[in-house]
Every structure is written in C-alpha cells, then in structure tokens.
Design an enzyme around this catalytic site. Structure first.
Site, short mmCIF file in Angstrom:
data_model
loop_
_atom_site.label_atom_id
_atom_site.label_comp_id
_atom_site.label_asym_id
_atom_site.label_seq_id
_atom_site.Cartn_x
_atom_site.Cartn_y
_atom_site.Cartn_z
N CYS B 44 0.82 -1.21 0.00
CA CYS B 44 0.00 0.00 0.00
C CYS B 44 0.86 1.26 0.00
O CYS B 44 0.39 2.34 -0.34
CB CYS B 44 -0.97 -0.01 1.17
SG CYS B 44 -0.18 -0.24 2.74
N HIS B 86 18.74 0.62 -0.93
CA HIS B 86 17.33 0.95 -0.81
C HIS B 86 16.52 -0.29 -0.43
O HIS B 86 15.69 -0.25 0.48
CB HIS B 86 16.81 1.54 -2.11
CG HIS B 86 15.35 1.89 -2.06
ND1 HIS B 86 14.88 3.09 -1.57
CD2 HIS B 86 14.25 1.17 -2.40
CE1 HIS B 86 13.57 3.09 -1.61
NE2 HIS B 86 13.16 1.94 -2.12
#
Lengths: 253, 399
Positions: B44, B86
C-alpha cells in the site's frame, strides 16, 4: 596466584557495574558478570586448596564468599537482557564489597581457619548462601516497587525501559526467598548444634538471625502479593544488612 | 551485471497515485515475468520494480501504463549498490511510515518468492531478507508498539508478563476497544466477558471472541474474575466508579479506557493493585516508543550500510570473475598442450610427476594475480585490471 585471580574478577565486576548503565552496553555487562564470577570461583578454589580448614572464617573472608554467592544467585535468577536494572542494583555493591573484602584480607590465600568443626563450616556456608538469596530477593523487590511506581505515574517511557514484567519480579522474589529459607533453617540448625557442643550462650547476631528466619518464614507461609510482598522482602533485608554489617564482627570475634 | 530499481512510494507519491499502481501478488508476479529477470514489490505504500539490467525503460513504461499518465519526477531510479541499499532499508522497515514495522519483511519475501530470479536478484533479495531479520534481532526497532491498541496490550504484558490465561472484560462494542481486545487475544489473553448497553451487540461480539455477554450494570460483580478491563463506550457518564471496584489482594487489575469522554473513574488508578490508563496515557506511550524506534533506526542504518557494502564487494567481484576464469582456462590449455608433447617419451610415473609439478607451478603463479584482481574489484579498479589481464594474456577474443 590469588592476585592474578582477584584483579580479573574485580575488573570484570567493575566493568559490569558500569556497563549495566546503558542498554547498549548491557550484553558486555553480562559477560563481565560471567567472567568475573568464574575468576572469583577460581580465587575461592585456590583459597580452599591452600587453607588448612574453612578459609572464609574471618569477617572479610565471609564477605568475599558472600559476594560470590550473591553474584552466583544473580547469574541464576536475574542475568537476562530485561534485568539490566537489577544488574545495575546488584553489581556496583558487589564490586565494592569485593574490594572491601580484599582490603580486610578476605581474598588472601593460606589463612588459618578459626573454625574447628564441620558444623561450624556448614553453619557459616548455609547462612551466607541464604543471606545472598535474601539480598537478591530484596533487589528484585526494589525493582518491583520502582517499576510499580512508574506504572502508577504512567511514565511514558515504561515500555522503552524494557523492564521485566511486574508479575515475573514478584514470582522470582518469592522463589528466591523460598529457596533461601531452607538454607537458613539448615544453617541455624548447624549453628545450634555447635552452640550446644560448646555450651555457649546466644548472642545478638544469633537472636537477630532467628528473627530474620521468623520473618521470612512468615513470608513464605502467608505469601503476600504485590507491593506488600516487596515491602516484606525489603524489611527482611534490613535485618540481613544489620546481621551482616553491624553485628557480624562480634559474632566472628 | 547491473541492478536497477524504478519505483514510487509514500515519500513521493500521494495515495491517489499509489492506489493506481498497487498490484496484488499474482499481478506483481505477472508484471515481473513480463519484464524478464525482475521482482515487483507492491504494497500500500510502494510499488517498486527491481531488474537485473541497466535498461529500466520497459519497467518505467509498465508503471506509467498502470498509472495512466507519465510519472516524471515522482518515480525514483536507482542502480547497483544504491538500489541494493534501498532494498535493504525497505526490508529492515527503515523506509516505512512507522520505522521498524514488521509486515514489510513478509511482503519482500512474498515478492521474491513469486518472481523467477537470476543470480543477481536472487543474491540481493536473499541478502535483503537476511538484513531484515538481522535488524530485528540486533536492534529493538520492532519491539515497541506503534498504535494505541498494541500499546494497551504491551502495557498489560508489562504488568502480567505472559498474557496466556489472563481474562479480559471488554466494555462497549466500539471499534477501538475491539482492536485492543484483539491485540490482547493475540498475546494469549482470553476475552471472558463483553458488556454493552445493547445486549445483542455484546452477545455477537462475545461469540466472536469466545466469551460471555453481560449487562453493563453487572460490571462490578465480574471484576474479581478478570485481570484486564478494556472500555470504549460512548456513554457520557462513567460506567465504572472506584467504589465499585473490589479490593485486589492477589493479582493486579489493569484497566484501559479508550473512550472520550472517559468511561472509568480516574480515582480507580489510586486503588492498590489497580493501574488505569486512558487514551492520553496510551498516546503518550506510543509517542515515546516511536521516538525509541527512531533512535534504534540509527543503529539499524549502520547494519544496513554494512550489508550494502558487502553486496557492493560481491557485485564488484563479478566484474573480474570472467577474466580470472579465462586466464586460468588459457593457462590450463597451455599446460595440457606442453604435456602432450612429451607423451610416449616418459614413463607413466614420470608423466604423473610432471602433471603434479606443472599444476602446482600454475596454481602458485596464478594465486596472487587472482587475489589482487578480486581486491581491485572491491575498489574502483576492477574493470581496468580485468582489461589489462585480458590484453596481456591475449584473452580479448574470449570476451
């Protein structure tokens, strides 16, 4: 030889005393406790090997043994990550008392024993072991009261401190006392047998120790809960301190 | 081999955009398969495509097709060690809205397992899963609660320890109370009673938790039988007064009041053995623990950087591996050719001795250049060293 064992032990205890101040260095403190205790165990073993009897019959010698028992009890019951503050309560006094024992000559080897028979050795050893247990129980009780106070104050950092749960502290303090009380009972019986053999009279320390036994006996029978149990354990510890520090000299003399 | 990443997250893209590019696990796997050697991580808060190629244009096009518009500056593009760093931060929960949240690690695992990966993505994702686990083991970043309901359960555990067997009385059928009860139940507590103004609602909630429904007026009678009370009614008056709470002799009573206005008489907190926390207290605890998470995040960042450096060394070594392999193959070829020249002129024993001696010479001669090339690869000179070796030993045609 004892010198080579005393210094590692005191350094490791000292390191633990400081390292418990921060959560980040707490694992190093735990290693300090373990290594220090092993070094002190070796020191006691050397003392035992070089003595002609019970090597901890002096006040300072018994203090050395007492520190070893307290740290040993802490290793068994409390040496866990969530018990950092218990370590902070136990290790600084343990390190200081160990130093005091050394200054008083209690960590030397080759001392002559004042004790002539097995009953006396058993008496001292068992009573000291029980007192060590009561000391740890008092530290657990103190931590309980402090944590309860913070919960009552609704301190926002209560979860960040990673304290042991209240119920666990209460349970451990009770178990420690429940294990220590039989040791005190046996130690007192050994002392009474020796007293009868020597036809001696009861001194202030013996009377106080009997009172301590009554108090902790009442604790185990009544099994109080919550902060009442903590205050009870601390009250008993006051008697232990008086017995260890104020009256022990006259008894050993 | 180049590692590339293109994606967007809650840091740069509003929810209106994120919801258009969010994919379920099957659609993520399909998109990854369409892009070749790729992994699609879609939650999400983010949709990211990890690729084992330097050409990220097809991935950008795929994301823009999903969004239905150009993504321009909203999209971030990272390569090699920056992309690995990342991913490691994502797996460790350091890039999440709530630092250290644990759900993301499972989502990274699911995305990796749903894709069919080559050696580069296989390595970087396996390492990312290890980083996520390591950060949660070696720091306390994921330990503290991040919501009011989980803080309530954590505080109850601070009082009782293990909540297994502890009995809970839920007062009111509000959503927040239900969440707190569910959190307590997830830690092993039993929802023993549900009290509500409307008994039918209480009964239906009690059935879901396996407890019994009771009337609001009977609260006092059941307090001796429970360890935790969670209250979240919409009553304008307190539903429980201090005078209704029986004295606690053996075990404490922990009360959570999530209602506004408050349901539980604040004087209850003054009673021996009673701990009452209202919504402000719980929010203060959450704010404090979130601050703690941020402090732990600094330690976690160190671990992540360490792992990213390991990945960089591994990836850099890949540049020189073909050159090393070619060099060894060429040396072995020369050795075999020279040995063939003495075939039939020496005995079998002499042949075995020659093979052993020449193999040892070759190994000793090539050991140091191999080590040095791998070391140079970790620095910036790996490609130059590899080229030099290819040139000096005539390996160009094998590139």
């Amino acid at each position: 030889m004892v010198e080579a064992l005393f210094w590692p032990a005191i350094l490791a205890y000292g390191e633990a005393a400081f390292a418990y101040a921060s959560a980040r260095t707490s694992p190093a403190a735990t290693w300090g406790v373990r290594l220090g205790w092993l070094a002190q165990t070796a020191l006691l073993a050397v003392q035992a090997a070089r003595s002609d009897g019970f090597p901890w019959s002096s006040w300072a010698g018994s203090l050395n043994l007492f520190v070893w028992l307290v740290v040993g009890a802490y290793l068994i019951w409390g040496c866990r990550p969530r018990f950092r503050l218990l370590g902070l309560a136990v290790m600084p006094p343990a390190a200081i008392l160990f130093l005091v024992a050394r200054v008083g000559g209690g960590t030397h080897a080759g001392v002559r024993s004042h004790y002539g028979n097995l009953f006396l050795v058993l008496h001292v050893g068992l009573v000291l072991a029980a007192f060590a247990g009561f000391t740890l129980a008092a530290a657990l009780a103190g931590l309980y009261l402090w944590e309860e106070h913070r919960l009552k104050r609704r301190a926002a950092d209560i979860l960040r401190l990673r304290l042991p749960p209240l119920a666990m502290l209460e349970r451990l303090a009770f178990r420690t006392i429940a294990v220590s009380l039989p040791l005190l009972t046996l130690g007192l019986i050994a002392g009474i047998v020796r007293l009868r053999e020597d036809r001696g009279s009861v001194d202030a320390l013996e009377a106080l120790t009997a009172l301590t036994w009554l108090l902790y006996g009442g604790f185990v029978v009544a099994r109080p809960a919550g902060n009442r149990a903590a205050y009870f354990a601390l009250g008993g510890f006051v008697l232990v301190i008086v017995a260890r520090l104020a009256l022990a000299g006259s008894h050993f003399a | 081999m180049t590692l590339s990443l293109v994606g967007l997250s809650h840091h740069v893209a509003p929810v209106e955009l994120r919801e258009r590019v969010t994919l379920d696990i099957e659609a993520s796997a399909a998109l990854a398969a369409a892009l070749g050697d790729a992994v699609c991580l879609s939650t999400c808060n983010r949709t990211e495509l990890y690729l084992a190629t330097g050409d990220a244009a097809p991935a950008v096009k795929a994301l823009e097709a999903l969004a239905g518009r150009g993504l321009g500056t909203v999209l971030y593009r990272l390569h090699d060690d920056a992309a690995a760093l990342h991913l490691f931060r994502v797996a460790a929960g350091l890039d999440s809205l709530v630092p250290g949240e644990g759900e993301i690690l499972g989502q990274v695992r699911a995305a990796y397992e749903a894709a069919s990966t080559g050696p580069l993505l296989d390595r970087v994702f396996r390492q990312a899963l290890g980083v996520g686990k390591r950060v949660r083991t070696e720091t306390a970043i994921g330990e503290s609660p991040a919501s009011v309901s989980s803080a309530a359960a954590a505080l109850a555990a601070q009082v009782f320890g293990d909540l297994a067997g502890r009995r809970v009385l839920l007062v009111g059928a509000g959503r927040s109370g239900e969440l707190a009860a569910a959190n307590l139940a997830s830690r092993g507590a039993t929802i023993a009673y549900v009290a509500n103004r409307t008994v039918e609602t209480a009964r239906s909630l009690a059935e879901r938790f396996g407890g019994s429904a009771i009337a609001l007026g009977d609260l006092g009678a059941h307090l001796t039988d429970v360890d935790v009370v969670v209250s979240s009614t919409s009553s304008p008056e307190p539903v429980l007064l201090a005078s209704d709470v029986p004295a606690r002799r053996r075990s404490p009573l922990f009360l959570i009041d999530i209602a506004v206005p408050r349901d539980l008489d604040p004087a209850i907190h003054q009673l021996d053995g009673c701990f009452l926390y209202d919504i402000d207290d719980l929010e203060a605890v959450v704010a404090e623990t979130l601050a703690g998470r941020r402090a732990e995040a600094a330690r976690a960042e160190e671990l992540v950087a360490e792992e990213a450096e390991r990945f960089r060394s591994w990836q850099a070594a890949l540049d020189v591996v073909p050159a090393i392999a070619s060099l060894r193959a060429r040396a072995e070829e020369i050795r075999s050719a020279e040995l063939a020249k003495v075939d039939g002129r020496v005995s079998d024993d002499e042949r075995r001795t020659l093979e052993s001696v020449t193999a040892q010479i070759l190994n000793k001669l090539l050991h140091l250049p191999t080590v040095r090339m791998k070391e140079a690869a970790i620095g910036a000179d790996g490609a130059a060293y590899a080229d030099a070796v290819r040139h000096l030993f005539g390996l160009e045609e094998e590139r």
